[in-house]
Design a protein around this motif. Structure first.
Motif, PDB file in Angstrom:
ATOM      1  N   VAL A  16      37.184  39.175  29.687  1.00  0.00           N
ATOM      2  CA  VAL A  16      37.045  39.594  28.298  1.00  0.00           C
ATOM      3  C   VAL A  16      38.402  39.526  27.598  1.00  0.00           C
ATOM      4  O   VAL A  16      38.526  39.024  26.472  1.00  0.00           O
ATOM      5  CB  VAL A  16      36.467  41.022  28.214  1.00  0.00           C
ATOM      6  CG1 VAL A  16      36.315  41.471  26.766  1.00  0.00           C
ATOM      7  CG2 VAL A  16      35.128  41.099  28.945  1.00  0.00           C
ATOM      8  N   VAL A  17      39.430  40.032  28.264  1.00  0.00           N
ATOM      9  CA  VAL A  17      40.778  40.011  27.705  1.00  0.00           C
ATOM     10  C   VAL A  17      41.254  38.575  27.495  1.00  0.00           C
ATOM     11  O   VAL A  17      41.838  38.235  26.456  1.00  0.00           O
ATOM     12  CB  VAL A  17      41.750  40.777  28.621  1.00  0.00           C
ATOM     13  CG1 VAL A  17      43.177  40.689  28.096  1.00  0.00           C
ATOM     14  CG2 VAL A  17      41.319  42.238  28.757  1.00  0.00           C
ATOM     15  N   ASP A  18      40.971  37.714  28.468  1.00  0.00           N
ATOM     16  CA  ASP A  18      41.377  36.310  28.365  1.00  0.00           C
ATOM     17  C   ASP A  18      40.695  35.624  27.191  1.00  0.00           C
ATOM     18  O   ASP A  18      41.331  34.880  26.431  1.00  0.00           O
ATOM     19  CB  ASP A  18      41.043  35.586  29.678  1.00  0.00           C
ATOM     20  CG  ASP A  18      41.376  34.099  29.618  1.00  0.00           C
ATOM     21  OD1 ASP A  18      42.564  33.770  29.479  1.00  0.00           O
ATOM     22  OD2 ASP A  18      40.444  33.273  29.708  1.00  0.00           O
ATOM     23  N   LEU A  19      39.394  35.875  27.003  1.00  0.00           N
ATOM     24  CA  LEU A  19      38.680  35.261  25.882  1.00  0.00           C
ATOM     25  C   LEU A  19      39.225  35.746  24.544  1.00  0.00           C
ATOM     26  O   LEU A  19      39.357  34.966  23.592  1.00  0.00           O
ATOM     27  CB  LEU A  19      37.183  35.565  25.988  1.00  0.00           C
ATOM     28  CG  LEU A  19      36.399  34.777  27.044  1.00  0.00           C
ATOM     29  CD1 LEU A  19      35.005  35.365  27.229  1.00  0.00           C
ATOM     30  CD2 LEU A  19      36.301  33.300  26.648  1.00  0.00           C
ATOM     31  N   ALA A  20      39.556  37.038  24.469  1.00  0.00           N
ATOM     32  CA  ALA A  20      40.126  37.563  23.230  1.00  0.00           C
ATOM     33  C   ALA A  20      41.479  36.921  22.943  1.00  0.00           C
ATOM     34  O   ALA A  20      41.770  36.538  21.802  1.00  0.00           O
ATOM     35  CB  ALA A  20      40.270  39.079  23.325  1.00  0.00           C
ATOM     36  N   GLN A  21      42.296  36.794  23.970  1.00  0.00           N
ATOM     37  CA  GLN A  21      43.610  36.177  23.799  1.00  0.00           C
ATOM     38  C   GLN A  21      43.482  34.726  23.353  1.00  0.00           C
ATOM     39  O   GLN A  21      44.177  34.275  22.435  1.00  0.00           O
ATOM     40  CB  GLN A  21      44.391  36.271  25.108  1.00  0.00           C
ATOM     41  CG  GLN A  21      45.827  35.792  25.020  1.00  0.00           C
ATOM     42  CD  GLN A  21      46.552  35.945  26.341  1.00  0.00           C
ATOM     43  OE1 GLN A  21      46.006  35.629  27.406  1.00  0.00           O
ATOM     44  NE2 GLN A  21      47.777  36.439  26.287  1.00  0.00           N
ATOM     45  N   ARG A  22      42.574  33.985  23.975  1.00  0.00           N
ATOM     46  CA  ARG A  22      42.367  32.590  23.603  1.00  0.00           C
ATOM     47  C   ARG A  22      41.813  32.488  22.192  1.00  0.00           C
ATOM     48  O   ARG A  22      42.185  31.586  21.420  1.00  0.00           O
ATOM     49  CB  ARG A  22      41.422  31.913  24.593  1.00  0.00           C
ATOM     50  CG  ARG A  22      42.029  31.735  25.978  1.00  0.00           C
ATOM     51  CD  ARG A  22      41.182  30.859  26.872  1.00  0.00           C
ATOM     52  NE  ARG A  22      40.988  29.555  26.272  1.00  0.00           N
ATOM     53  CZ  ARG A  22      39.811  29.077  25.884  1.00  0.00           C
ATOM     54  NH1 ARG A  22      38.721  29.814  26.021  1.00  0.00           N
ATOM     55  NH2 ARG A  22      39.717  27.876  25.355  1.00  0.00           N
ATOM     56  N   ALA A  23      40.910  33.408  21.836  1.00  0.00           N
ATOM     57  CA  ALA A  23      40.336  33.385  20.492  1.00  0.00           C
ATOM     58  C   ALA A  23      41.425  33.570  19.436  1.00  0.00           C
ATOM     59  O   ALA A  23      41.406  32.899  18.394  1.00  0.00           O
ATOM     60  CB  ALA A  23      39.271  34.473  20.358  1.00  0.00           C
ATOM     61  N   ASP A 314      26.000  29.969  27.629  1.00  0.00           N
ATOM     62  CA  ASP A 314      26.657  29.247  28.721  1.00  0.00           C
ATOM     63  C   ASP A 314      27.735  28.263  28.262  1.00  0.00           C
ATOM     64  O   ASP A 314      28.213  27.459  29.063  1.00  0.00           O
ATOM     65  CB  ASP A 314      25.608  28.513  29.570  1.00  0.00           C
ATOM     66  CG  ASP A 314      24.809  27.493  28.774  1.00  0.00           C
ATOM     67  OD1 ASP A 314      25.069  27.327  27.560  1.00  0.00           O
ATOM     68  OD2 ASP A 314      23.902  26.863  29.362  1.00  0.00           O
ATOM     69  N   GLN A 315      28.119  28.322  26.983  1.00  0.00           N
ATOM     70  CA  GLN A 315      29.169  27.433  26.480  1.00  0.00           C
ATOM     71  C   GLN A 315      30.207  28.231  25.687  1.00  0.00           C
ATOM     72  O   GLN A 315      30.552  27.880  24.554  1.00  0.00           O
ATOM     73  CB  GLN A 315      28.558  26.331  25.612  1.00  0.00           C
ATOM     74  CG  GLN A 315      27.637  25.383  26.355  1.00  0.00           C
ATOM     75  CD  GLN A 315      28.402  24.452  27.293  1.00  0.00           C
ATOM     76  OE1 GLN A 315      29.495  24.001  26.971  1.00  0.00           O
ATOM     77  NE2 GLN A 315      27.843  24.175  28.459  1.00  0.00           N
ATOM     78  N   LYS A 316      30.706  29.298  26.295  1.00  0.00           N
ATOM     79  CA  LYS A 316      31.659  30.169  25.604  1.00  0.00           C
ATOM     80  C   LYS A 316      32.929  29.422  25.211  1.00  0.00           C
ATOM     81  O   LYS A 316      33.358  29.437  24.055  1.00  0.00           O
ATOM     82  CB  LYS A 316      32.005  31.377  26.482  1.00  0.00           C
ATOM     83  CG  LYS A 316      30.863  32.336  26.746  1.00  0.00           C
ATOM     84  CD  LYS A 316      31.320  33.465  27.659  1.00  0.00           C
ATOM     85  CE  LYS A 316      30.230  34.514  27.857  1.00  0.00           C
ATOM     86  NZ  LYS A 316      29.050  33.954  28.556  1.00  0.00           N
ATOM     87  N   ASP A 317      33.557  28.794  26.189  1.00  0.00           N
ATOM     88  CA  ASP A 317      34.827  28.129  25.925  1.00  0.00           C
ATOM     89  C   ASP A 317      34.662  26.962  24.961  1.00  0.00           C
ATOM     90  O   ASP A 317      35.493  26.762  24.062  1.00  0.00           O
ATOM     91  CB  ASP A 317      35.436  27.652  27.246  1.00  0.00           C
ATOM     92  CG  ASP A 317      35.808  28.807  28.153  1.00  0.00           C
ATOM     93  OD1 ASP A 317      36.780  29.516  27.840  1.00  0.00           O
ATOM     94  OD2 ASP A 317      35.123  29.014  29.173  1.00  0.00           O
ATOM     95  N   GLU A 318      33.591  26.199  25.133  1.00  0.00           N
ATOM     96  CA  GLU A 318      33.361  25.038  24.281  1.00  0.00           C
ATOM     97  C   GLU A 318      33.146  25.453  22.821  1.00  0.00           C
ATOM     98  O   GLU A 318      33.649  24.815  21.889  1.00  0.00           O
ATOM     99  CB  GLU A 318      32.170  24.240  24.786  1.00  0.00           C
ATOM    100  CG  GLU A 318      32.395  23.563  26.130  1.00  0.00           C
ATOM    101  CD  GLU A 318      32.151  24.470  27.331  1.00  0.00           C
ATOM    102  OE1 GLU A 318      32.183  23.958  28.462  1.00  0.00           O
ATOM    103  OE2 GLU A 318      31.931  25.695  27.134  1.00  0.00           O
TER     104      GLU A 318
END
Length: 333
Positions: A16-23, A314-318
């Motif tokens: 979750v933290v990683d996705l927020a940082q990338r966002a 299933d395509q969060k990063d994309e």
């Protein structure tokens, strides 16, 4: 237009933290999570790490409620995070759904919700408030600021939102329903002597970028089921054919037979099969990048200040990459 990302606090929390940082690096200004402490991990613990891992991102729940925590505890959580990281929190709040129903409770009534907003905001901002017949304040809080945005669908909730909240959260991306609800909260603000233009408008819904529309619908059908919980409450209160609520919001739940909170917010949830494809297409933003850009521009022209992407598929990063690299620049360019 601002952009946010809405996450579930599934373990491991670092994801979750990683996705927020990338966002944030991709241009998202807000990081949100669900707040349902039995179904997922406790979000306020995760918020401290999200704030630590980002530089400017605003962080908060979409949405919390007045029933699962004492209001003074909720206010203290926000004020503490603000003291640690600067004023980088925002409180999304509503009557409550999964967090309360999973533990055998019911959504909070609107009068109590309105009282809780005043107490949470006042305490978090360092003012003295009356609570349970006592005067309370945080002597340690300095210069904390907390906007409280209220989630709402029905006429009475929309009126309360426009009267007491700093912002409005609409959890679906249908322009027709957005226009109706935004007009209602702005009208209530004007009636209360407030400036309607001061209300921050946030639309939150699943977004999935791709070409396989059938697969995208299946991945996002859960959202129609989740919204259906709130719509069912509205139908119970106003009836199936009331002029108070548009049929564009209520018609689709006629085939609804129940709801399994064990699958709350999960793609592939069996109990959401009643949700028709047309509703998914209206409530979510699917399809290729041009379709996303067109819908977002339409919402922006209605007065929407932020679109928050529910990233439960299933395509969060994309999807994050497509928004950050091309869709956000196109909308705001």
């Amino acid at each position: 237009m601002d952009f946010g990302v809405v996450l579930q606090t599934d373990p491991p929390a670092w994801r979750v933290v990683d996705l927020a940082q990338r966002a944030e690096t991709l241009g998202f200004s807000h990081g949100w999570t669900f707040d349902s402490h039995v179904l997922w991990q406790e979000p306020f613990v995760v918020y401290s790490q999200m704030l630590s891992a980002t530089n400017k991102m605003m962080v908060g729940p979409m949405v919390t409620n007045p029933g699962t925590r004492d209001w003074t505890v909720t206010a203290s959580l926000f004020a503490t995070l603000n003291d640690m990281f600067g004023n980088r929190t925002v409180c999304g709040i509503g009557r409550g759904d999964s967090a309360l129903r999973v533990i055998g409770g019911k959504p909070i009534n609107l009068a109590t919700l309105g009282e809780s907003i005043a107490v949470i905001k006042g305490l978090a901002e360092g003012r003295e408030v009356e609570y349970n017949g006592t005067a309370q304040h945080f002597p340690w809080s300095r210069d904390s600021r907390l906007d409280v945005w209220m989630a709402a669908y029905g006429p009475k909730a929309l009126h309360l939102c426009g009267t007491v909240a700093d912002g409005f959260i609409l959890q679906l991306a249908d322009p027709q329903i957005a226009a109706w609800t935004i007009a209602a909260v702005r009208r209530a603000a004007a009636e209360a002597g407030r400036d309607p233009d001061d209300l921050y408008i946030c639309v939150a819904a699943p977004a999935y970028v791709g070409s396989d529309l059938g697969h995208q619908r299946d991945q996002c059908r859960w959202f129609g089921g989740m919204v259906g919980n709130h719509v069912a409450d509205l139908v119970g209160r106003y009836g199936e054919s009331s002029d108070a609520v548009p049929t564009a919001l209520t018609d689709y739940i006629k085939g609804r037979e129940g709801y399994d909170y064990a699958e709350h917010g999960r793609s592939g949830a069996v109990h959401t099969e009643f949700v028709p494809d047309a509703v998914i297409d209206r409530f979510c933003i699917l399809g290729d990048e041009d379709n996303h850009i067109d819908r977002l521009r339409e919402l922006r022209d209605l007065g929407v200040d932020q679109f928050a992407v529910y990233l439960m598929h299933d395509q969060k990063d994309e999807t994050l990459n497509a928004y950050g690299q091309r869709i956000i620049p196109a909308v705001n360019g």
